[in-house]
Design a protein around this motif. Structure first.
Motif, PDB file in Angstrom:
ATOM      1  N   THR A 388       0.827  -1.295  -0.113  1.00 51.90           N
ATOM      2  CA  THR A 388       0.027   0.060  -0.050  1.00 51.90           C
ATOM      3  C   THR A 388       0.941   1.186  -0.135  1.00 51.90           C
ATOM      4  O   THR A 388       0.318   2.293   0.522  1.00 51.90           O
ATOM      5  CB  THR A 388      -1.148  -0.031   1.273  1.00 51.90           C
ATOM      6  OG1 THR A 388      -0.015  -0.457   2.363  1.00 51.90           O
ATOM      7  CG2 THR A 388      -1.976  -1.196   0.996  1.00 51.90           C
ATOM      8  N   PHE A 389       1.997   1.180  -0.518  1.00 53.60           N
ATOM      9  CA  PHE A 389       2.920   2.168  -0.426  1.00 53.60           C
ATOM     10  C   PHE A 389       2.779   3.468  -1.608  1.00 53.60           C
ATOM     11  O   PHE A 389       2.590   2.905  -2.808  1.00 53.60           O
ATOM     12  CB  PHE A 389       4.473   1.800  -0.436  1.00 53.60           C
ATOM     13  CG  PHE A 389       5.450   2.925  -0.665  1.00 53.60           C
ATOM     14  CD1 PHE A 389       6.353   3.194  -1.651  1.00 53.60           C
ATOM     15  CD2 PHE A 389       5.588   3.606   0.814  1.00 53.60           C
ATOM     16  CE1 PHE A 389       7.005   4.386  -1.555  1.00 53.60           C
ATOM     17  CE2 PHE A 389       6.641   4.695   0.662  1.00 53.60           C
ATOM     18  CZ  PHE A 389       7.344   5.111  -0.320  1.00 53.60           C
ATOM     19  N   LEU A 390       2.856   4.696  -1.436  1.00 53.80           N
ATOM     20  CA  LEU A 390       2.925   5.790  -2.220  1.00 53.80           C
ATOM     21  C   LEU A 390       4.185   6.609  -2.002  1.00 53.80           C
ATOM     22  O   LEU A 390       4.654   6.866  -0.969  1.00 53.80           O
ATOM     23  CB  LEU A 390       1.737   6.550  -2.206  1.00 53.80           C
ATOM     24  CG  LEU A 390       0.505   5.936  -2.719  1.00 53.80           C
ATOM     25  CD1 LEU A 390      -0.789   6.847  -2.360  1.00 53.80           C
ATOM     26  CD2 LEU A 390       0.541   5.701  -4.144  1.00 53.80           C
ATOM     27  N   LEU A 391       4.934   7.120  -3.139  1.00 52.01           N
ATOM     28  CA  LEU A 391       5.914   8.055  -2.964  1.00 52.01           C
ATOM     29  C   LEU A 391       5.876   9.165  -2.016  1.00 52.01           C
ATOM     30  O   LEU A 391       6.754   9.403  -0.937  1.00 52.01           O
ATOM     31  CB  LEU A 391       6.351   8.537  -4.191  1.00 52.01           C
ATOM     32  CG  LEU A 391       7.247   7.825  -5.169  1.00 52.01           C
ATOM     33  CD1 LEU A 391       7.490   8.475  -6.544  1.00 52.01           C
ATOM     34  CD2 LEU A 391       8.674   7.303  -4.443  1.00 52.01           C
ATOM     35  N   ALA A 392       4.466   9.737  -1.983  1.00 48.95           N
ATOM     36  CA  ALA A 392       4.304  10.867  -1.134  1.00 48.95           C
ATOM     37  C   ALA A 392       4.360  10.500   0.241  1.00 48.95           C
ATOM     38  O   ALA A 392       5.013  11.241   1.167  1.00 48.95           O
ATOM     39  CB  ALA A 392       3.161  11.367  -1.399  1.00 48.95           C
ATOM     40  N   THR A 393       4.097   9.285   0.521  1.00 48.93           N
ATOM     41  CA  THR A 393       4.351   8.634   2.272  1.00 48.93           C
ATOM     42  C   THR A 393       5.596   8.530   2.415  1.00 48.93           C
ATOM     43  O   THR A 393       6.245   8.819   3.393  1.00 48.93           O
ATOM     44  CB  THR A 393       3.451   7.337   2.262  1.00 48.93           C
ATOM     45  OG1 THR A 393       2.272   7.527   1.689  1.00 48.93           O
ATOM     46  CG2 THR A 393       3.496   6.876   3.517  1.00 48.93           C
ATOM     47  N   GLY A 394       6.597   8.214   1.482  1.00 49.32           N
ATOM     48  CA  GLY A 394       7.909   7.906   1.623  1.00 49.32           C
ATOM     49  C   GLY A 394       8.739   9.379   1.924  1.00 49.32           C
ATOM     50  O   GLY A 394       9.458   9.607   2.736  1.00 49.32           O
ATOM     51  N   TYR A 395       8.308  10.284   1.156  1.00 46.30           N
ATOM     52  CA  TYR A 395       8.843  11.453   1.266  1.00 46.30           C
ATOM     53  C   TYR A 395       8.595  12.077   2.756  1.00 46.30           C
ATOM     54  O   TYR A 395       9.650  12.767   3.008  1.00 46.30           O
ATOM     55  CB  TYR A 395       8.369  12.382  -0.106  1.00 46.30           C
ATOM     56  CG  TYR A 395       8.776  12.000  -1.117  1.00 46.30           C
ATOM     57  CD1 TYR A 395       9.863  11.418  -1.455  1.00 46.30           C
ATOM     58  CD2 TYR A 395       7.684  12.433  -2.171  1.00 46.30           C
ATOM     59  CE1 TYR A 395      10.133  11.365  -2.843  1.00 46.30           C
ATOM     60  CE2 TYR A 395       8.262  12.298  -3.594  1.00 46.30           C
ATOM     61  CZ  TYR A 395       9.363  11.358  -3.934  1.00 46.30           C
ATOM     62  OH  TYR A 395       9.688  10.990  -5.162  1.00 46.30           O
ATOM     63  N   GLU A 396       7.435  11.981   3.075  1.00 47.73           N
ATOM     64  CA  GLU A 396       7.260  12.618   4.440  1.00 47.73           C
ATOM     65  C   GLU A 396       7.981  11.439   5.411  1.00 47.73           C
ATOM     66  O   GLU A 396       8.399  12.307   6.491  1.00 47.73           O
ATOM     67  CB  GLU A 396       5.494  12.322   4.758  1.00 47.73           C
ATOM     68  CG  GLU A 396       5.374  12.787   6.236  1.00 47.73           C
ATOM     69  CD  GLU A 396       5.536  14.448   6.292  1.00 47.73           C
ATOM     70  OE1 GLU A 396       5.661  14.800   7.545  1.00 47.73           O
ATOM     71  OE2 GLU A 396       6.016  15.104   5.596  1.00 47.73           O
ATOM     72  N   GLN A 397       8.125  10.223   5.325  1.00 45.06           N
ATOM     73  CA  GLN A 397       8.956   9.406   6.245  1.00 45.06           C
ATOM     74  C   GLN A 397      10.327  10.311   6.455  1.00 45.06           C
ATOM     75  O   GLN A 397      11.025  10.438   7.512  1.00 45.06           O
ATOM     76  CB  GLN A 397       9.350   8.091   5.444  1.00 45.06           C
ATOM     77  CG  GLN A 397       7.840   7.447   5.812  1.00 45.06           C
ATOM     78  CD  GLN A 397       8.232   5.963   5.219  1.00 45.06           C
ATOM     79  OE1 GLN A 397       9.207   5.347   4.536  1.00 45.06           O
ATOM     80  NE2 GLN A 397       7.125   5.049   5.508  1.00 45.06           N
ATOM     81  N   VAL A 398      11.196  10.387   5.217  1.00 45.31           N
ATOM     82  CA  VAL A 398      12.571  10.967   5.148  1.00 45.31           C
ATOM     83  C   VAL A 398      12.695  12.253   5.597  1.00 45.31           C
ATOM     84  O   VAL A 398      13.593  12.641   6.400  1.00 45.31           O
ATOM     85  CB  VAL A 398      13.198  10.561   3.720  1.00 45.31           C
ATOM     86  CG1 VAL A 398      12.826   9.182   3.377  1.00 45.31           C
ATOM     87  CG2 VAL A 398      12.584  11.394   2.865  1.00 45.31           C
ATOM     88  N   ARG A 399      11.720  13.041   5.432  1.00 41.66           N
ATOM     89  CA  ARG A 399      11.552  14.436   5.912  1.00 41.66           C
ATOM     90  C   ARG A 399      11.701  14.373   7.458  1.00 41.66           C
ATOM     91  O   ARG A 399      12.531  15.095   8.309  1.00 41.66           O
ATOM     92  CB  ARG A 399      10.408  15.222   5.624  1.00 41.66           C
ATOM     93  CG  ARG A 399      10.452  16.770   6.019  1.00 41.66           C
ATOM     94  CD  ARG A 399       8.864  17.132   6.086  1.00 41.66           C
ATOM     95  NE  ARG A 399       8.122  16.532   7.131  1.00 41.66           N
ATOM     96  CZ  ARG A 399       8.424  16.557   8.417  1.00 41.66           C
ATOM     97  NH1 ARG A 399       9.281  17.574   9.026  1.00 41.66           N
ATOM     98  NH2 ARG A 399       7.644  16.128   9.155  1.00 41.66           N
ATOM     99  N   SER A 400      10.898  13.415   8.130  1.00 41.19           N
ATOM    100  CA  SER A 400      10.862  13.310   9.616  1.00 41.19           C
ATOM    101  C   SER A 400      12.102  12.595   9.938  1.00 41.19           C
ATOM    102  O   SER A 400      12.483  13.192  11.004  1.00 41.19           O
ATOM    103  CB  SER A 400       9.825  12.587  10.048  1.00 41.19           C
ATOM    104  OG  SER A 400       9.521  12.370  11.423  1.00 41.19           O
TER     105      SER A 400
END
Length: 437
Positions: A388-400
């Motif tokens: 269920t992964f989307l790129l936008a989710t990953g970008y918020e992960q790495v920002r945090s």
């Protein structure tokens, strides 16, 4: 369960503070991680197994994503690119994988100081602590990580203050066997099996034209391949297509009028049309147990609705999804969910039995934290076996995560993300890119 340590930063002794953060993987999430770390003034080294950035994406570059550009570009990376004159492509347009690489990943990787952080042709073999296996605890968080890699010149070990694994899952597909183990007899048919998303109408056309192909899997990459094979069947006499699924129906490939990604919503109906037109033969409820070479091709044997059955074909496309490579992390102290193999605090938020791409709650370093302080798994690999992964989710992960490494606990804790509403969805790509159509 290990208590969650929210203290910002990893311990920084005199030597530790001089070491870089190592990022594994130079796909969209790995490069975004580098951009965030560079933006915060943190030294970073990106290790990419392929010969160029976005290597996994390039392998399915012919496939069009169903996420539009506005959901595919990391905000910090976008700001860096725009400062050099780059312009975001049509925000509502959906690129192919090749276009994503050429129009976003390559320009980002070429920016200084991003370019100087990237090493290609470097495959990570294992991660550990210098002089410590996973059983040693004394001064563990103050001890540098050791990342063992193989390059064109041999094996070496690199030191790091922290490690972020953004390697994705594309190189580790799920088994064709329904029980999750290696398929019995797979070695005998290996040359007849192709990975997910072959270029049926382009590079791989000659391989599939005029032959019997069986696509195994119930997700979106299976649907994309089925549609391409159906078109090939229209064009090439003797081309036949079978869709073999374990369940009674392909629940992941279904359309929803509430889906804000219209290309994804249309995918299920397009497959239904191909089935209705007789271009795709559906075999449901088939649990594969073993395979063997037969006099006329490949035989898949298993059970269907409680009875022993076999299925004959020439080629098999493995579109069964992906799983994380955890062998390389054997000496790292991980805390993983026992079902989906995602970080334990993240797993309930991404359970595919409950959530679609758009219903996953925003999350950051807290949910990604492991007992190994300073080690994070991000991107598609952080979702384990959940699709269920989307790129936008990953970008918020790495920002945090980058904020936490910089000691900015306030920013690291402020997680906010709006995702497109969805019905049922699945990436099935493993590269950490987002859904495709």
């Amino acid at each position: 369960m290990t208590l969650l340590d929210l203290t910002p930063r990893v311990a920084t002794g005199d030597r530790l503070s001089t070491l870089p953060v190592i990022v594994i993987g130079a796909g969209p999430i790995g490069l975004a991680t580098a951009a965030h770390l560079v933006d915060r003034g943190i030294d970073v080294t990106v290790l990419e197994a392929g010969d160029s950035v976005g290597a996994a994406v390039r392998s399915w570059g012919h496939t069009r994503l169903f996420s539009p550009w506005k959901h595919l570009v990391d905000p910090v990376a976008q700001a860096m690119l725009e400062s050099s004159g780059w312009v975001l492509p049509d925000p509502e347009g959906a690129p192919t994988g090749a276009e994503l690489v050429a129009s976003y990943l390559e320009p980002l990787a070429a920016l200084e100081p991003i370019a100087s952080t990237i090493r290609t042709g470097v495959r990570v073999l294992a991660v550990t602590r210098e002089g410590m296996d996973r059983t040693r605890s004394t001064a563990r968080s103050a001890t540098p990580f050791a990342v063992r890699v193989t390059t064109a010149t041999g094996v070496e070990e690199l030191s790091a203050r922290a490690v972020i694994d953004a390697s994705g899952t594309y190189s580790t597909p799920n088994s064709l066997s329904s029980n999750g183990l290696d398929l019995l007899g797979f070695d005998d048919i290996r040359d007849a099996v192709t990975p997910a998303l072959p270029d049926v109408l382009g590079r791989d056309r000659a391989r599939f034209a005029g032959r019997r192909t069986t696509v195994v899997g119930a997700g979106h990459s299976a649907a994309n391949t089925l549609l391409a094979l159906a078109e090939l069947a229209r064009q090439e006499t003797g081309t036949t297509v079978t869709w073999l699924i374990r369940n009674t129906r392909a629940v992941r490939v279904s359309s929803s009028p509430d889906d804000e990604l219209p290309d994804r919503a249309r995918l299920g109906s397009r497959v239904d049309e191909a089935v209705g037109a007789g271009l795709v033969n559906v075999v449901d409820g088939f649990e594969i147990i073993r395979a063997r070479r037969s006099s006329s091709g490949v035989e898949l044997a298993g059970h269907r609705h409680g009875e022993a059955v076999t299925h004959e074909t020439d080629l098999v496309v493995n579109a069964t999804g992906f799983r994380p490579d955890l062998h390389m992390l054997r000496e790292v102290r991980l805390e993983l969910d026992e079902i989906v193999e995602a970080p334990r605090r993240l797993a309930p938020l991404i359970d595919p039995n409950v959530h679609s791409c758009g219903t996953v709650e925003p999350h950051g370093f807290r949910e990604l934290t492991h007992p190994e302080k300073g080690f994070f798994i991000v991107g598609m690999k952080s979702y384990g076996r959940a699709p269920t992964f989307l790129l936008a989710t990953g970008y918020e992960q790495v920002r945090s995560v980058a904020a936490w490494l910089a000691g900015d606990l306030e920013s690291a804790s402020r997680v906010d993300l709006t995702l497109p509403a969805t019905g049922v969805c699945s990436t099935d790509l493993g590269a950490g890119v987002g859904c495709c159509s």
